[in-house]
Design a protein around this motif. Structure first.
Motif, PDB file in Angstrom:
ATOM      1  N   ASN A 126      -0.100   0.054  -3.785  1.00 42.61           N
ATOM      2  CA  ASN A 126       0.979   0.694  -4.522  1.00 42.61           C
ATOM      3  C   ASN A 126       1.204   0.021  -5.880  1.00 42.61           C
ATOM      4  O   ASN A 126       0.483  -0.919  -6.250  1.00 42.61           O
ATOM      5  CB  ASN A 126       2.270   0.698  -3.695  1.00 42.61           C
ATOM      6  CG  ASN A 126       2.692  -0.703  -3.284  1.00 42.61           C
ATOM      7  OD1 ASN A 126       2.311  -1.692  -3.906  1.00 42.61           O
ATOM      8  ND2 ASN A 126       3.474  -0.793  -2.227  1.00 42.61           N
ATOM      9  N   ARG A 127       2.198   0.515  -6.594  1.00 41.67           N
ATOM     10  CA  ARG A 127       2.446   0.028  -7.951  1.00 41.67           C
ATOM     11  C   ARG A 127       2.790  -1.461  -7.966  1.00 41.67           C
ATOM     12  O   ARG A 127       2.335  -2.201  -8.840  1.00 41.67           O
ATOM     13  CB  ARG A 127       3.575   0.839  -8.585  1.00 41.67           C
ATOM     14  CG  ARG A 127       3.781   0.536 -10.071  1.00 41.67           C
ATOM     15  CD  ARG A 127       4.931   1.318 -10.673  1.00 41.67           C
ATOM     16  NE  ARG A 127       4.885   1.249 -12.119  1.00 41.67           N
ATOM     17  CZ  ARG A 127       4.367   2.175 -12.910  1.00 41.67           C
ATOM     18  NH1 ARG A 127       3.826   3.260 -12.381  1.00 41.67           N
ATOM     19  NH2 ARG A 127       4.363   2.030 -14.222  1.00 41.67           N
ATOM     20  N   ALA A 135      -5.155   2.200  -7.447  1.00 43.17           N
ATOM     21  CA  ALA A 135      -3.789   2.206  -6.919  1.00 43.17           C
ATOM     22  C   ALA A 135      -3.131   3.536  -7.232  1.00 43.17           C
ATOM     23  O   ALA A 135      -3.430   4.181  -8.246  1.00 43.17           O
ATOM     24  CB  ALA A 135      -2.969   1.073  -7.536  1.00 43.17           C
ATOM     25  N   ARG A 136      -2.234   3.941  -6.328  1.00 41.55           N
ATOM     26  CA  ARG A 136      -1.391   5.103  -6.616  1.00 41.55           C
ATOM     27  C   ARG A 136      -0.080   4.576  -7.176  1.00 41.55           C
ATOM     28  O   ARG A 136       0.647   3.844  -6.506  1.00 41.55           O
ATOM     29  CB  ARG A 136      -1.129   5.921  -5.352  1.00 41.55           C
ATOM     30  CG  ARG A 136      -0.336   7.201  -5.655  1.00 41.55           C
ATOM     31  CD  ARG A 136       0.034   7.944  -4.404  1.00 41.55           C
ATOM     32  NE  ARG A 136       0.833   9.123  -4.703  1.00 41.55           N
ATOM     33  CZ  ARG A 136       1.698   9.679  -3.873  1.00 41.55           C
ATOM     34  NH1 ARG A 136       1.875   9.156  -2.663  1.00 41.55           N
ATOM     35  NH2 ARG A 136       2.379  10.747  -4.224  1.00 41.55           N
ATOM     36  N   GLY A 190       2.431   6.471  -8.336  1.00 37.85           N
ATOM     37  CA  GLY A 190       3.576   7.345  -8.085  1.00 37.85           C
ATOM     38  C   GLY A 190       3.233   8.778  -8.414  1.00 37.85           C
ATOM     39  O   GLY A 190       2.544   9.053  -9.409  1.00 37.85           O
ATOM     40  N   HIS A 231       0.820  -1.205   0.000  1.00 43.58           N
ATOM     41  CA  HIS A 231       0.000   0.000   0.000  1.00 43.58           C
ATOM     42  C   HIS A 231       0.855   1.258   0.000  1.00 43.58           C
ATOM     43  O   HIS A 231       1.997   1.268   0.453  1.00 43.58           O
ATOM     44  CB  HIS A 231      -0.941   0.018   1.211  1.00 43.58           C
ATOM     45  CG  HIS A 231      -2.031  -1.006   1.141  1.00 43.58           C
ATOM     46  ND1 HIS A 231      -1.803  -2.345   1.402  1.00 43.58           N
ATOM     47  CD2 HIS A 231      -3.355  -0.893   0.821  1.00 43.58           C
ATOM     48  CE1 HIS A 231      -2.939  -3.013   1.261  1.00 43.58           C
ATOM     49  NE2 HIS A 231      -3.884  -2.169   0.909  1.00 43.58           N
ATOM     50  N   ASP A 232       0.262   2.310  -0.490  1.00 45.93           N
ATOM     51  CA  ASP A 232       0.880   3.626  -0.499  1.00 45.93           C
ATOM     52  C   ASP A 232       0.664   4.283   0.858  1.00 45.93           C
ATOM     53  O   ASP A 232      -0.461   4.334   1.372  1.00 45.93           O
ATOM     54  CB  ASP A 232       0.248   4.478  -1.609  1.00 45.93           C
ATOM     55  CG  ASP A 232       0.733   5.904  -1.577  1.00 45.93           C
ATOM     56  OD1 ASP A 232       1.957   6.108  -1.603  1.00 45.93           O
ATOM     57  OD2 ASP A 232      -0.115   6.820  -1.507  1.00 45.93           O
ATOM     58  N   THR A 233       1.748   4.774   1.461  1.00 43.87           N
ATOM     59  CA  THR A 233       1.650   5.309   2.820  1.00 43.87           C
ATOM     60  C   THR A 233       0.854   6.609   2.876  1.00 43.87           C
ATOM     61  O   THR A 233       0.243   6.913   3.906  1.00 43.87           O
ATOM     62  CB  THR A 233       3.054   5.558   3.386  1.00 43.87           C
ATOM     63  OG1 THR A 233       3.774   6.419   2.491  1.00 43.87           O
ATOM     64  CG2 THR A 233       3.809   4.253   3.529  1.00 43.87           C
TER      65      THR A 233
END
Length: 692
Positions: A272-273, A338-339, A341, A264-266
């Motif tokens: 996440n990617r 999803a993120r 970046g 996961h993206d913080t």
């Protein structure tokens, strides 16, 4: 004893004193018994001899052998007596009884003491027969005071019974000692077991606890200090068990957190990617093997940098969090957001074809478009460009799928932003994006193979009489695989798109500094070199330190370097640009704002950029001799520069007429191929370097 167990050590400690005492007592009593047997035999022989000698006095004195015979036989009848003999003073046997043996030798036949001789089988006692009274005419008279020995009595006692008694005493003593030792061993073993059993139980419990059995407990039934030790071990085990369970729980929680963080993206809490690519791989496998159809959407926010640069990263992060929540609310539970970046997002719509996915993508676009971000009494509007690609049985690899979605997204940006673009194999916009991807690979290979080349083009004073210092703009070219020169406009867009510009800028800067040092040293002579910097380098936090390090390594005077930044890059990265400019101007460097007038900015931005030169965009200069509007633009830019105390540079000067008009306006510097075409920048040994 070092390697012995505690059981055997305790047993030895308990048994050893008892064994020593038992052996000592046995030795004492056996020795005492044996001595008593010898003494009894000796005393018995003395008593018989001493009793027989007076009795034999009359018989010897009178010569009555019958009396002597009866005395000898009576004495021989005593127990243990082997032989009795009565002799005169000359050693002649007057009477004897028992087994005949040789008379023992007596050294002094006249001696008054009892002589004792011993052999292994017998004890011989020889007592003197002394005249104590006389009979004269049937009357007895006392002997004179001087005692006279008239014979001897010899008594031989048999030692065999005594030896047998000794053996019995010794045997019984040993038996009693053995029994005592056995009983002592039993008692010691019992004591040892009572002491060591709890200790061994504790040792075993500690060993098992060390192996991980922290739930183990020992009985607290030993009493005394051992019971305190057992209770302490149980408390220790309980504490260790609680700590272990707590640690295991913390490890489990940390593992879950790490697993979550890894996927996961913080910032936004979205996957996440890496995790997104895992799910894409799974979707691709389902499409190939089961005929499923999915849709991949690639989202890139529009105007996000305006918020980030204007209000700071904290505001940008908050915008990303809020938009993530809005987008997530528009998707099904089975869909994945999803993120990937920065301000880029990915959406996987599972079991959803393009026809069904397009309204979803349009809904996401409208959601972002209609949203207003508020920050410190300021309101911002953002948009999103979305690229879509279908995942089906014919889809290629994961990399090609992401590449197609990325190309479609940037095709949407190129078509005006804030729109949805569906990937088509023959789409011209997509093909152009694919071409940029190809250029990115070629750029990386060119850097690895050292196929970049530097050129220089003079920037000269429009009015030579002003005596302005000469400049050289450093230009970059790339050699193709076939050895042909490739102009920057062919590969710079791809380098900017794929974040390769920081590496290119570093290469250019290090080469220019190295050549400048070789040509002019650190004396301060030489022209001003204008080096172009990209917006990506301005955003690179380590780039400023790199520039400082290059100045230190090459000892180049700061005033001889001018950094050229495009208007678009400066405005897009306004905060970073101002920080970099101020840091380097403090050291003595100068700055030029390139392509001024071509961007979307106004003159208002110029007040925030502490530059030294304004480079007028060649689009206005090129036709200013025939287009009054272009002439007016050049004149306006020059006047603004004059008011702000900035020198102006006109590029793309392609004729003498244009040069004359620029002189009339008062432009300070001019540059163009009509004046001087770019030439290779080589080291001084090659015959061509910096021309002053």
């Amino acid at each position: 004893m070092k390697g012995w167990s505690i059981k055997w050590q305790v047993l030895l400690l308990a048994l050893l004193p008892a064994a020593l005492i038992a052996l000592g007592l046995a030795w004492y009593f056996i020795q005492r018994g044996l001595s008593e047997l010898d003494a009894a035999l000796h005393n018995r022989g003395l008593a018989i001899a001493r009793q027989l000698a007076p009795a034999a006095e009359y018989g010897v004195f009178s010569g009555n052998r019958e009396i002597l015979r009866r005395l000898a036989e009576a004495a021989a009848a005593e127990a243990d007596v082997k032989w009795v003999a009565i002799t005169d003073v000359n050693g002649e046997i007057l009477a004897a009884s028992g087994e005949h043996v040789a008379l023992p030798a007596v050294a002094d036949m006249q001696g008054l003491n009892v002589a004792v001789a011993a052999t292994r089988e017998a004890l011989d006692f020889s007592a003197p027969i002394v005249v104590t009274q006389l009979a004269v005419e049937d009357e007895w008279y006392q002997a004179p005071p001087a005692r006279r020995v008239i014979g001897r009595v010899t008594v031989e006692l048999d030692r065999a019974p005594t030896l047998r008694a000794k053996e019995a005493v010794l045997q019984n003593g040993l038996i009693i000692t053995a029994i005592g030792l056995f009983l002592a061993a039993l008692v010691a073993l019992r004591m040892s077991h009572r002491v060591t059993r709890p200790v061994l139980r504790l040792a075993q419990a500690v060993r098992q606890m060390g192996e991980g059995r922290l739930d183990l407990r020992v009985p607290e039934d030993s009493g005394g200090e051992l019971q305190l030790l057992e209770a302490g071990v149980n408390r220790m085990a309980a504490s260790l068990q609680a700590s272990h369970e707590n640690l295991q729980q913390r490890i489990a929680d940390a593992t879950l957190r790490l697993s979550y963080q890894a996927a996961h993206d913080t910032l936004t809490g979205l996957i996440n990617r890496r995790e997104f690519e895992v799910r894409l791989e799974r979707a691709l496998a389902g499409a190939r093997h089961q005929g499923q159809i999915h849709t991949l959407c690639y989202l890139d926010l529009d105007q996000f940098k305006v918020v980030n640069d204007t209000c700071g990263h904290v505001a940008g992060d908050e915008l990303l969090r809020q938009l993530s929540a809005l987008l997530q609310a528009r998707l099904r539970e089975s869909d994945t957001l999803a993120r990937l970046g920065g301000d880029e997002f990915g959406v996987l719509l599972e079991n959803c074809d393009l026809a069904t996915a397009e309204p979803v993508a349009e809904s996401l676009r409208r959601t972002v478009k209609d949203y207003r971000f508020l920050w410190q009494d300021r309101s911002f509007g953002v948009g999103v460009s979305i690229g879509m690609v279908e995942i089906n049985r014919d889809s290629g690899s994961l990399a090609s799928l992401l590449s197609a979605a990325d190309a479609a997204c940037y095709a949407a940006k190129d078509r005006g932003r804030n729109r949805v673009h569906v990937y088509q194999e023959q789409d011209g916009e997509v093909q152009r994006r694919r071409g940029e991807m190809h250029w990115a690979t070629r750029i990386s290979q060119a850097m690895e193979e050292n196929r970049f080349r530097l050129f220089r083009q003079p920037i000269v004073s429009a009015d030579p009489s002003k005596g302005l210092a000469p400049h050289h703009e450093i230009l970059l070219r790339m050699l193709s695989d076939e050895g042909e020169l490739v102009l920057p406009m062919a590969f710079i867009p791809a380098a900017e798109r794929y974040n390769l510009m920081p590496a290119i800028d570093r290469w250019v800067l290090s080469k220019v500094f190295s050549l400048f040092r070789e040509c002019f040293g650190s004396e301060g002579d030489g022209p001003v070199c204008t080096v172009n910097l990209s917006g990506h380098s301005l955003c690179d936090e380590s780039f400023l330190a790199f520039v400082h390090r290059q100045f230190e390594l090459n000892q180049i005077p700061h005033r001889r370097i001018c950094f050229e930044i495009t208007e678009t890059a400066a405005i897009t990265n306004l905060r970073e640009a101002v920080h970099f400019i101020e840091a380097m101007k403090a050291r003595g460097c100068t700055f030029s704002l390139d392509d001024f007038g071509s961007g979307l900015s106004s003159f208002n931005y110029l007040k925030n950029l502490p530059v030294d030169y304004i480079k007028i965009d060649g689009a206005f200069v090129r036709d200013m001799d025939v287009d009054p509007m272009d002439y007016a633009m050049v004149e306006a830019i020059h006047r603004i520069g004059r008011v702000m105390g900035l020198a102006t540079i006109a590029e793309s000067v392609e004729s003498e007429t244009i040069l004359e008009r620029l002189r009339v306006i008062g432009v300070d510097y001019v540059q163009g191929e009509w004046l001087a075409a770019p030439v290779p920048l080589t080291d001084i040994t090659g015959g061509r370097g910096f021309a002053v």
